[in-house]
Design a protein around this motif. Structure first.
Motif, PDB file in Angstrom:
ATOM      1  N   SER A  91       0.812  -1.213   0.000  1.00 11.36           N
ATOM      2  CA  SER A  91       0.000   0.000   0.000  1.00 11.36           C
ATOM      3  C   SER A  91       0.849   1.267   0.000  1.00 11.36           C
ATOM      4  O   SER A  91       0.308   2.377   0.010  1.00 11.36           O
ATOM      5  N   SER A  92       2.160   1.120  -0.031  1.00 11.05           N
ATOM      6  CA  SER A  92       3.053   2.265  -0.163  1.00 11.05           C
ATOM      7  C   SER A  92       4.378   1.750  -0.707  1.00 11.05           C
ATOM      8  O   SER A  92       4.802   0.638  -0.381  1.00 11.05           O
ATOM      9  N   ALA A 183      -5.365   2.736  -6.900  1.00  5.54           N
ATOM     10  CA  ALA A 183      -5.217   1.315  -6.574  1.00  5.54           C
ATOM     11  C   ALA A 183      -4.944   1.096  -5.090  1.00  5.54           C
ATOM     12  O   ALA A 183      -4.772  -0.042  -4.643  1.00  5.54           O
ATOM     13  N   GLY A 184      -4.899   2.206  -4.305  1.00  3.65           N
ATOM     14  CA  GLY A 184      -4.657   2.096  -2.869  1.00  3.65           C
ATOM     15  C   GLY A 184      -3.196   2.134  -2.494  1.00  3.65           C
ATOM     16  O   GLY A 184      -2.821   1.720  -1.398  1.00  3.65           O
ATOM     17  N   ILE A 185      -2.350   2.645  -3.404  1.00  8.51           N
ATOM     18  CA  ILE A 185      -0.897   2.624  -3.198  1.00  8.51           C
ATOM     19  C   ILE A 185      -0.356   4.043  -3.199  1.00  8.51           C
ATOM     20  O   ILE A 185      -0.596   4.817  -4.132  1.00  8.51           O
ATOM     21  N   SER A 186       0.387   4.399  -2.148  1.00  6.76           N
ATOM     22  CA  SER A 186       1.071   5.683  -2.072  1.00  6.76           C
ATOM     23  C   SER A 186       2.515   5.523  -2.519  1.00  6.76           C
ATOM     24  O   SER A 186       3.105   4.447  -2.397  1.00  6.76           O
ATOM     25  N   ILE A 187       3.084   6.599  -3.033  1.00  4.39           N
ATOM     26  CA  ILE A 187       4.509   6.636  -3.379  1.00  4.39           C
ATOM     27  C   ILE A 187       5.179   7.547  -2.367  1.00  4.39           C
ATOM     28  O   ILE A 187       5.048   8.772  -2.434  1.00  4.39           O
ATOM     29  N   HIS A 188       5.856   6.962  -1.386  1.00  2.00           N
ATOM     30  CA  HIS A 188       6.427   7.798  -0.334  1.00  2.00           C
ATOM     31  C   HIS A 188       7.854   8.250  -0.627  1.00  2.00           C
ATOM     32  O   HIS A 188       8.370   9.148   0.041  1.00  2.00           O
TER      33      HIS A 188
END
Length: 374
Positions: A91-92, A183-188
């Motif tokens: 999710s990230s 899609a529920g994914i963060s890019i940290h």
């Protein structure tokens, strides 16, 4: 550590963004809130999926992510990378793919043969524009480029500069972020640079902000700490420094001195390399002691399992999680209990079995981390 202490810790570690990045675009997601908002309810139950079927890899407050570097054998290009992240239940992420070349209208980099088995473009993409010296050996003895190759390279540099200067290009990067977020994914974190000039690094910082990342990651050196930190500060993001074996030859004071070059300097603490290369004759700090010492300057941790530097049979070797000597569970639980705001990223490096692949193995690592954290 109580909630108030955790909040103060987060603010002290990331506070410079509030004063330096006042002019940043409203699309920027600062590191302290980069986690996907759809997970606020589901993390209570520590489930692997949210109620709407999206991946969740945040357990008891600790965001488990992964470097997409691990998927290079199976995934390239936006669609493949996105699918790999979903299938790995992330999710990230730390984005370590060259997605710029796939943006609509982006010029195609000319493939010019070199003395390496991989092209400079492929190597740059793999290492986020910062290939280690070992991958660069022999380049001094490369053949002279033909006039046609020189012209093709010059034309590409002209075209990519125009593409990057086009205001519409940032909208294309914003679409990349939207695709992942939907899609529920963060890019940290962004582990890619457009190049090494000030202009190209400024562009890299803008890309990081549009993607919602806290900053960009490069390999640690004193020169990098001096230069990249100043550029990152000017742009309101972090310069995040990854380690291989550097800390085996550094004292705590030397590491702190490099951080002190800029308040924007942060660490991507690779605990596996730290353990595998050894610290007994340098910092003399265990993994958890190192985290305690530098917790307010650690943006994320690369987690992996290795044999120790002193293993008499095979030192500093990547292992399936749980089969090496690195204190993985102890470290994850230490983060959970003390510093849950530090991102923990799987860097898949052990050899996948013939019946598996990096995506399936990363999903196993997510489950391992979940079991350790709950």
């Amino acid at each position: 550590m109580n909630d108030k202490t955790k909040t103060n810790h987060t603010m002290s570690r990331r506070g410079f963004l509030g004063s330096v990045a006042a002019v940043a675009a409203t699309s920027v997601v600062t590191p302290s809130i980069v986690s996907c908002s759809t997970q606020s309810v589901q993390t209570v139950n520590n489930t692997l999926l949210t109620t709407d079927g999206k991946p969740n890899s945040k357990f008891n407050g600790v965001q488990i992510g992964a470097s997409t570097y691990g998927f290079l054998r199976e995934a390239n290009g936006l669609e493949e990378v996105l699918k790999a992240c979903i299938d790995a239940n992330l999710s990230s992420i730390e984005l370590r793919h060259d997605l710029e070349s796939g943006l609509p209208g982006a010029p195609v980099r000319p493939e010019i043969p070199t003395g390496n088995s991989m092209s400079p473009a492929a190597i740059a993409a793999m290492f986020g524009g910062n290939a280690p010296a070992s991958m660069d050996r022999g380049r001094g003895q490369q053949r002279e480029l033909t006039d046609e190759e020189k012209a093709a390279q010059a034309k590409y540099e002209e075209d990519i500069k125009a593409f990057r200067n086009d205001p519409a290009t940032m909208d294309k990067w914003a679409d990349v972020r939207k695709r992942f977020n939907d899609a529920g994914i963060s890019i940290h974190e962004l582990k890619w640079t457009a190049g090494d000039s000030d202009e190209k690094l400024d562009y890299t910082c803008e890309v990081a902000k549009v993607l919602g990342a806290g900053g960009f990651s490069v390999e640690l050196s004193e020169e990098a700490a001096k230069r990249y930190g100043a550029i990152a500060k000017r742009n309101g993001v972090y310069a995040i420094f990854h380690n291989h074996g550097q800390y085996a030859n550094m004292t705590v004071d030397e590491i702190q001195a490099w951080l002190d070059y800029s308040p924007a300097n942060m660490l991507e603490f690779d605990m596996g390399h730290y353990f595998g290369f050894g610290y007994e004759n340098s910092t003399k700090l265990t993994i958890n002691q190192f985290i305690d010492r530098f917790h307010d300057r650690i943006f994320n941790i690369h987690i992996k399992d290795k044999t120790s530097s002193t293993n008499e049979f095979a030192s500093n070797q990547n292992q399936v999680w749980g089969q090496g000597e690195t204190p993985l569970r102890e470290m994850l639980q230490h983060i959970r209990d003390n510093y849950p705001n530090i991102y923990c990223d799987i860097e898949f490096e052990y050899r996948a079995p013939a019946w598996s692949n990096s995506i399936k193995e990363t999903a196993k690592c997510v489950r391992y981390a979940r079991e350790a954290l709950i």
